[in-house]
Design a protein around this motif. Structure first.
Motif, PDB file in Angstrom:
ATOM      1  N   VAL A 139       0.844  -1.192   0.000  1.00  0.00           N
ATOM      2  CA  VAL A 139       0.000   0.000   0.000  1.00  0.00           C
ATOM      3  C   VAL A 139       0.879   1.241   0.000  1.00  0.00           C
ATOM      4  CG1 VAL A 139      -1.745   1.310   1.270  1.00  0.00           C
ATOM      5  CG2 VAL A 139      -1.876  -1.188   1.194  1.00  0.00           C
ATOM      6  N   VAL A 140       0.638   2.114  -0.953  1.00  0.00           N
ATOM      7  CA  VAL A 140       1.295   3.416  -1.004  1.00  0.00           C
ATOM      8  C   VAL A 140       0.391   4.429  -0.307  1.00  0.00           C
ATOM      9  CG1 VAL A 140       2.077   5.287  -2.521  1.00  0.00           C
ATOM     10  CG2 VAL A 140       2.564   2.902  -3.114  1.00  0.00           C
ATOM     11  N   ASN A 160      -3.682   0.614  -3.012  1.00  0.00           N
ATOM     12  CA  ASN A 160      -3.224  -0.774  -3.010  1.00  0.00           C
ATOM     13  C   ASN A 160      -2.590  -1.079  -4.365  1.00  0.00           C
ATOM     14  OD1 ASN A 160      -2.805  -3.518  -2.872  1.00  0.00           O
ATOM     15  ND2 ASN A 160      -4.871  -4.025  -2.161  1.00  0.00           N
ATOM     16  N   VAL A 161      -1.263  -1.164  -4.398  1.00  0.00           N
ATOM     17  CA  VAL A 161      -0.541  -1.449  -5.643  1.00  0.00           C
ATOM     18  C   VAL A 161      -0.160  -2.928  -5.736  1.00  0.00           C
ATOM     19  CG1 VAL A 161       0.333   0.909  -5.821  1.00  0.00           C
ATOM     20  CG2 VAL A 161       1.697  -0.814  -4.610  1.00  0.00           C
ATOM     21  N   GLY A 162      -0.681  -3.741  -4.827  1.00  0.00           N
ATOM     22  CA  GLY A 162      -0.372  -5.165  -4.820  1.00  0.00           C
ATOM     23  C   GLY A 162      -1.390  -5.980  -5.588  1.00  0.00           C
ATOM     24  N   GLY A 302      -5.447  -2.344  -6.698  1.00  0.00           N
ATOM     25  CA  GLY A 302      -5.666  -1.214  -7.584  1.00  0.00           C
ATOM     26  C   GLY A 302      -6.544  -0.118  -7.015  1.00  0.00           C
ATOM     27  N   GLU A 303      -7.219  -0.383  -5.899  1.00  0.00           N
ATOM     28  CA  GLU A 303      -8.156   0.592  -5.338  1.00  0.00           C
ATOM     29  C   GLU A 303      -7.429   1.693  -4.569  1.00  0.00           C
ATOM     30  OE1 GLU A 303     -12.054   0.765  -2.320  1.00  0.00           O
ATOM     31  OE2 GLU A 303     -11.005  -1.134  -2.665  1.00  0.00           O
ATOM     32  N   ARG A 304      -7.960   2.911  -4.679  1.00  0.00           N
ATOM     33  CA  ARG A 304      -7.539   4.052  -3.868  1.00  0.00           C
ATOM     34  C   ARG A 304      -8.702   4.452  -2.962  1.00  0.00           C
ATOM     35  NH1 ARG A 304      -3.248   7.370  -5.966  1.00  0.00           N
ATOM     36  NH2 ARG A 304      -2.488   6.622  -7.992  1.00  0.00           N
ATOM     37  N   ARG A 305      -8.382   4.818  -1.724  1.00  0.00           N
ATOM     38  CA  ARG A 305      -9.419   5.355  -0.838  1.00  0.00           C
ATOM     39  C   ARG A 305      -8.832   6.512  -0.057  1.00  0.00           C
ATOM     40  NH1 ARG A 305     -10.932   1.046   1.867  1.00  0.00           N
ATOM     41  NH2 ARG A 305      -9.958   1.506   3.880  1.00  0.00           N
ATOM     42  N   SER A 306      -9.590   7.598   0.011  1.00  0.00           N
ATOM     43  CA  SER A 306      -9.118   8.801   0.697  1.00  0.00           C
ATOM     44  C   SER A 306     -10.003   9.134   1.888  1.00  0.00           C
ATOM     45  CB  SER A 306      -9.093   9.993  -0.273  1.00  0.00           C
ATOM     46  OG  SER A 306      -8.172   9.784  -1.318  1.00  0.00           O
ATOM     47  N   PHE A 307      -9.380   9.727   2.883  1.00  0.00           N
ATOM     48  CA  PHE A 307     -10.081  10.216   4.075  1.00  0.00           C
ATOM     49  C   PHE A 307      -9.620  11.650   4.302  1.00  0.00           C
ATOM     50  CE2 PHE A 307     -10.172  10.397   8.902  1.00  0.00           C
ATOM     51  CZ  PHE A 307     -11.545  10.595   8.979  1.00  0.00           C
TER      52      PHE A 307
END
Length: 318
Positions: A139-140, A160-162, A302-307
């Motif tokens: 995870v980046v 998630n780049v894995g 591949g998913e990105r999530r922001s808070f």
């Protein structure tokens, strides 16, 4: 010497250490002089020691993980193998290096000088570059700070780049100081919550539905000798969490989801109860071990999530 970046917007300044993307100072003009709203680390030794996790970015988990162990997709993970002290809290990236990937210096976005903004985007690839003990997920993490003359917006993003799903959540652990107050006892606090999180003596939420208690917008006017280390959910997104000093100056925290954790600093290594931690968090404590949080923490490949959230210092009303 820890490398830092300084943002300026109007007369406001934000000082951020690249270690952990940790804010050290947030200076805002007040009463004709700069006021540091953050009770941050004073030197490199304190930053390395991490006592109190002052202003730390929390990712890939918030607050505590029970016994430093959790299970995800059928695999068991241990964040502290062989350790006698099983206390693990406030994520991993707070002690990892970040790099600057984008910076925008202050520019007026409108006619009013109060519209000036400066931004800084920082990235940590350490978790993706090398598997961490107990967290073998790529995870980046990126943190973006946007500074205005009286506001600070923070956005924390996990990518998630894995090749497999990862457990992930984020939050911030700031300690706030308001002008003219030496102790939290003199502050008022209002939390727009309908749920209080009930915990055991180890500050871990109780199992299942027992963790949730109905509350009605808890408030302390003032905090007095109240000792708080508690989380609140069911926040009203139309209302901010508000800290107010005796003169009427207000610090407001706006977030459209998640919980807010409040800590009166009674166990800090220095300056106990001199500042108030008001922590926006994406999920509740020990979410990695709770079935009711499984969907909230799951980050697919591949998913990105922001808070994100915004803090503002409001002047005393005229």
């Amino acid at each position: 010497m820890t490398q830092t970046e300084v943002l300026r917007a109007g007369d406001a300044e934000l000082h951020v250490a690249l270690l952990g993307a940790t804010p050290l100072r947030w200076l805002v003009p007040h009463g004709g002089a700069p006021w540091d709203l953050l009770d941050g680390y004073r030197d490199d030794a304190e930053l390395e020691d991490q006592n109190g996790v002052r202003n730390g970015i929390m990712a890939p988990f918030c607050n505590r993980v029970a016994d430093a162990r959790y299970s995800f997709d059928g695999a068991e993970h241990d964040l502290a193998p062989g350790a006698t002290d099983r206390t693990v809290y406030h994520g991993l990236v707070r002690t990892l290096p970040f790099e600057v990937v984008e910076r925008t210096d202050a520019a007026r976005t409108g006619v009013d000088t109060g519209d000036e903004r400066a931004s800084l985007r920082l990235r940590c690839t350490a978790l993706a570059d090398s598997p961490a003990v107990g967290y073998p997920f790529a995870v980046v993490v990126e943190v973006t700070y946007t500074l205005g003359p009286r506001t600070l917006a923070v956005e924390i993003t996990g990518h998630n780049v894995g090749d497999v799903a990862a457990p992930y959540a984020s939050g911030w652990h700031p300690y706030f100081r308001l002008p003219g107050t030496a102790r939290v006892d003199d502050l008022d606090l209002d939390v727009p919550a309908s749920v209080g999180v009930r915990t055991d003596d180890a500050l871990l939420p109780l199992p299942g539905a027992d963790a949730f208690a109905d509350v009605d917008a808890p408030a302390w006017h003032p905090l007095g000798d109240a000792v708080l280390d508690a989380a609140f959910g069911g926040l009203d997104p139309a209302l901010p969490t508000v800290v107010r000093d005796p003169a009427g100056t207000r610090l407001v925290l706006r977030q459209d989801r998640g919980l807010v954790h409040v800590f009166t600093g009674d166990t800090l290594g220095r300056d106990r109860r001199a500042s108030l931690a008001v922590e926006p968090v994406e999920v509740m404590t020990d979410a990695f071990n709770r079935p009711d949080q499984a969907a909230a923490i799951r980050l697919e490949p591949g998913e990105r999530r922001s808070f994100g959230f915004v803090v503002e210092l409001e002047p005393v009303p005229a």
